[in-house]
Design a protein around this motif. Structure first.
Motif, PDB file in Angstrom:
ATOM      1  N   LEU A  66       0.836  -1.191   0.000  1.00 31.99           N
ATOM      2  CA  LEU A  66       0.000   0.000   0.000  1.00 31.99           C
ATOM      3  C   LEU A  66       0.877   1.249   0.000  1.00 31.99           C
ATOM      4  N   SER A  67       0.532   2.225  -0.813  1.00 33.07           N
ATOM      5  CA  SER A  67       1.322   3.458  -0.915  1.00 33.07           C
ATOM      6  C   SER A  67       1.622   4.039   0.460  1.00 33.07           C
ATOM      7  N   GLY A  68       2.867   4.428   0.665  1.00 34.45           N
ATOM      8  CA  GLY A  68       3.264   5.042   1.917  1.00 34.45           C
ATOM      9  C   GLY A  68       3.630   4.061   3.008  1.00 34.45           C
ATOM     10  N   SER A  69       3.500   2.759   2.740  1.00 33.21           N
ATOM     11  CA  SER A  69       3.766   1.741   3.753  1.00 33.21           C
ATOM     12  C   SER A  69       5.198   1.232   3.660  1.00 33.21           C
ATOM     13  N   LYS A  70       5.609   0.487   4.682  1.00 33.65           N
ATOM     14  CA  LYS A  70       6.912  -0.160   4.663  1.00 33.65           C
ATOM     15  C   LYS A  70       6.965  -1.180   3.529  1.00 33.65           C
ATOM     16  N   GLY A  71       5.838  -1.849   3.266  1.00 34.33           N
ATOM     17  CA  GLY A  71       5.783  -2.803   2.157  1.00 34.33           C
ATOM     18  C   GLY A  71       6.067  -2.153   0.819  1.00 34.33           C
ATOM     19  N   ALA A  72       5.545  -0.947   0.612  1.00 37.34           N
ATOM     20  CA  ALA A  72       5.808  -0.226  -0.640  1.00 37.34           C
ATOM     21  C   ALA A  72       7.287   0.146  -0.750  1.00 37.34           C
ATOM     22  N   GLU A  73       7.870   0.551   0.364  1.00 35.11           N
ATOM     23  CA  GLU A  73       9.302   0.873   0.374  1.00 35.11           C
ATOM     24  C   GLU A  73      10.131  -0.363   0.032  1.00 35.11           C
ATOM     25  N   ASN A  74       9.762  -1.509   0.599  1.00 37.55           N
ATOM     26  CA  ASN A  74      10.481  -2.753   0.305  1.00 37.55           C
ATOM     27  C   ASN A  74      10.330  -3.141  -1.162  1.00 37.55           C
ATOM     28  N   ALA A  75       9.139  -2.893  -1.717  1.00 40.14           N
ATOM     29  CA  ALA A  75       8.895  -3.221  -3.120  1.00 40.14           C
ATOM     30  C   ALA A  75       9.776  -2.384  -4.042  1.00 40.14           C
ATOM     31  N   VAL A  76       9.944  -1.117  -3.719  1.00 40.64           N
ATOM     32  CA  VAL A  76      10.814  -0.240  -4.516  1.00 40.64           C
ATOM     33  C   VAL A  76      12.241  -0.773  -4.516  1.00 40.64           C
ATOM     34  N   ASN A  77      12.740  -1.126  -3.351  1.00 37.06           N
ATOM     35  CA  ASN A  77      14.108  -1.636  -3.252  1.00 37.06           C
ATOM     36  C   ASN A  77      14.267  -2.961  -3.999  1.00 37.06           C
ATOM     37  N   TRP A  78      13.260  -3.815  -3.875  1.00 34.82           N
ATOM     38  CA  TRP A  78      13.294  -5.113  -4.581  1.00 34.82           C
ATOM     39  C   TRP A  78      13.317  -4.906  -6.090  1.00 34.82           C
ATOM     40  N   ALA A  79      12.417  -4.062  -6.588  1.00 40.76           N
ATOM     41  CA  ALA A  79      12.301  -3.855  -8.035  1.00 40.76           C
ATOM     42  C   ALA A  79      13.580  -3.256  -8.612  1.00 40.76           C
ATOM     43  N   LYS A  80      14.156  -2.287  -7.930  1.00 42.50           N
ATOM     44  CA  LYS A  80      15.389  -1.666  -8.413  1.00 42.50           C
ATOM     45  C   LYS A  80      16.508  -2.711  -8.487  1.00 42.50           C
ATOM     46  N   SER A  81      16.609  -3.542  -7.457  1.00 38.92           N
ATOM     47  CA  SER A  81      17.650  -4.576  -7.433  1.00 38.92           C
ATOM     48  C   SER A  81      17.483  -5.578  -8.565  1.00 38.92           C
ATOM     49  N   GLU A  82      16.248  -6.013  -8.814  1.00 46.27           N
ATOM     50  CA  GLU A  82      16.006  -7.010  -9.857  1.00 46.27           C
ATOM     51  C   GLU A  82      16.230  -6.434 -11.252  1.00 46.27           C
ATOM     52  N   LEU A  83      15.858  -5.183 -11.467  1.00 42.92           N
ATOM     53  CA  LEU A  83      16.098  -4.566 -12.771  1.00 42.92           C
ATOM     54  C   LEU A  83      17.596  -4.413 -13.027  1.00 42.92           C
ATOM     55  N   GLU A  84      18.349  -4.120 -11.992  1.00 37.79           N
ATOM     56  CA  GLU A  84      19.795  -3.995 -12.150  1.00 37.79           C
ATOM     57  C   GLU A  84      20.429  -5.333 -12.546  1.00 37.79           C
ATOM     58  N   LYS A  85      19.848  -6.428 -12.084  1.00 34.40           N
ATOM     59  CA  LYS A  85      20.382  -7.749 -12.413  1.00 34.40           C
ATOM     60  C   LYS A  85      20.186  -8.101 -13.895  1.00 34.40           C
ATOM     61  N   ILE A  86      19.180  -7.505 -14.536  1.00 35.24           N
ATOM     62  CA  ILE A  86      18.921  -7.797 -15.949  1.00 35.24           C
ATOM     63  C   ILE A  86      20.058  -7.287 -16.827  1.00 35.24           C
ATOM     64  N   GLY A  87      20.709  -6.235 -16.386  1.00 36.03           N
ATOM     65  CA  GLY A  87      21.782  -5.643 -17.186  1.00 36.03           C
ATOM     66  C   GLY A  87      21.279  -4.572 -18.130  1.00 36.03           C
TER      67      GLY A  87
END
Length: 477
Positions: free
Chosen positions: A69-90
């Motif tokens: 949910l926007s503004g939640s700790k879960g949303a913050e974790n999702a941002v960090n997860w997505a950035k990390s996974e996109l970086e792995k694609i190259g």
């Protein structure tokens, strides 16, 4: 026969031969290109179905990150997860785009019951997103049932004041397009509280936006408009089974009492991010094509269909291009938008930044209709570009993709709209979508791996075709 006439016929014959040679050459080139397109698209489907990453990503996003949910700790974790996974694609670039988002918390679980002749009957409810709480001890009041906003004016303040308004208009079951059925009754969820409060209502209960009869209440965004804080009333959704029971009891006794307790709370806006990754174009790097979904979700389930599926499918588009060694002509971005569910802040911010930078966006594709079997796409496009899309239909036929219609695209890419851009939305089979939409059963186990992967390959194929042939410019339409 004169020599002049013979020469004239000879020249005509040469001209005909040249024209025929050009036609045959053109036809041969076109045939070869179709064959190349078909082969490339086959590669995308093979990679998605045999070596796909989308289902594992969805598992991680749904089960490790969870509700977002926007503004939640879960949303913050999702941002960090997505950035990390996109970086792995190259990818060539990966970055976070700041955006301020609303913050609302549900608090302790809601409780509701009907005061029946034989005692209290508990019914499943959930607060609508953005609602205020009830008083600490809960709200008890008579119920008045309506079928929509128009009924409020007919009833007037005398019959509504101090009561809980019960909006009980169901989704229209005989509409094959279930999103049309949703659109036909969602106004009571979004505006029901603000309208009922004008007539002195103590609160509102809204029948869940669901075609199935079950015990899952479905949340969703609601708005008080410009209603002052002191006049705002609590708003909750009730499950379809609960709505049917309540309606039945009201017919037996129109003085039936209802109890509702909610503990939700609104806060000031907080900072968050869109997550963006890019493959830079080899020929037209300053012309951008976007594929995306929204990273936020409601808090009841883990948002696997809405919109975890769209997030991982969009990520998979760029991964499949990399895996197939395809180099795009245009710069292609995956954008994972924040706050589609209760504000559309991410989509608006992305469009505003693009405009400020003078970026030229020519095509955008969104997946936000669940991870079900893909049927095709809807387009917000001019006739010339839509005709081009229709010319590609034979390439999709082997994959049972047949739906190409003018219509909507997606909420998050909507702010990019101008006369030059083509917008598109993936259209999966929608018959089961609203069984899960905004409810606690929108979880990873509800998504089929093969259906999810087919959707990712279908999106990649459309992106490839637009990248290969381009969007027809305004001055050529």
């Amino acid at each position: 026969m004169s020599s002049l006439f013979l020469k004239f016929n000879y020249k005509q014959d040469i001209l005909k031969r040249l024209v025929l040679l050009v036609l045959l050459t053109t036809s041969s080139i076109a045939s070869a290109q179709v064959k190349n397109d078909s082969t490339q698209i086959r590669d995308f489907y093979d990679l998605a179905l045999l070596e796909g990453q989308s289902y594992q990503w969805l598992d991680d996003l749904s089960n490790d990150v969870g509700p977002r949910l926007s503004g939640s700790k879960g949303a913050e974790n999702a941002v960090n997860w997505a950035k990390s996974e996109l970086e792995k694609i190259g990818l060539d670039k990966v970055w976070l785009q700041p955006v301020m988002v609303p913050k609302w918390e549900r608090g302790a679980a809601e409780r509701a019951y009907i005061e029946g002749p034989d005692g209290r009957i508990e019914v499943p409810v959930c607060a609508l997103g953005g609602s205020v709480a009830t008083v600490q001890d809960g709200l008890t009041a008579e119920i008045i049932e309506v079928q929509g906003l128009a009924d409020l004016e007919k009833l007037g303040t005398d019959k509504i004041k101090g009561k809980i308004v019960f909006y009980n208009r169901p989704m229209q079951a005989n509409l094959i397009q279930t999103f049309s059925a949703y659109g036909g009754c969602v106004d009571q969820r979004y505006s029901g509280a603000s309208e009922a409060a004008k007539y002195g209502a103590a609160g509102v209960i809204v029948r869940s936006m669901n075609l199935r009869m079950d015990d899952y209440p479905h949340t969703g965004a609601m708005s008080y408009g410009d209603l002052p804080n002191e006049k705002r009333v609590p708003a909750a959704a009730i499950s379809t089974n609960g709505a049917a029971l309540l309606s039945k009891m009201l017919k037996q006794n129109d003085k039936t009492q209802f109890y509702l307790k909610m503990n939700c709370k609104n806060y000031e806006d907080v900072p968050s991010f869109n997550v963006i990754g890019e493959l830079t174009g080899s020929e037209r790097p300053k012309d951008f094509m976007v594929v995306g979904g929204h990273l936020d979700s409601w808090d009841l389930g883990d948002g696997s269909h809405d919109d975890g599926a769209g997030v991982v499918q969009s990520m998979e588009v760029l991964r499949l291009m990399k895996a197939a060694n395809y180099t795009p002509k245009h710069s292609i971005r995956v954008v994972l938008f924040m706050n589609e569910e209760n504000g559309l802040r991410g989509g608006n911010e992305y469009a505003a930044v693009a405009k400020k930078k003078g970026e030229n966006h020519v095509f955008a594709l969104e997946s936000d209709s669940g991870g079900f079997t893909p049927r095709g796409f809807s387009f917000d496009a001019d006739p010339a570009n839509f005709a081009q899309v229709e010319s590609w239909s034979s390439l999709f036929k082997p994959y049972l993709i047949h739906y190409f219609e003018l219509g909507g695209s997606g909420a998050d890419i909507g702010p990019l709209k101008n006369e030059a851009i083509v917008l598109a939305g993936l259209r999966p089979d929608s018959q089961r979508y609203f069984d899960y939409h905004h409810a606690s059963n929108d979880t990873f186990d509800a998504v089929n791996k093969r259906e999810l992967e087919l959707g990712a390959a279908t999106m990649t194929s459309l992106m490839y075709l637009f990248d290969t042939y381009g969007v027809i410019p305004v001055n050529e339409r």
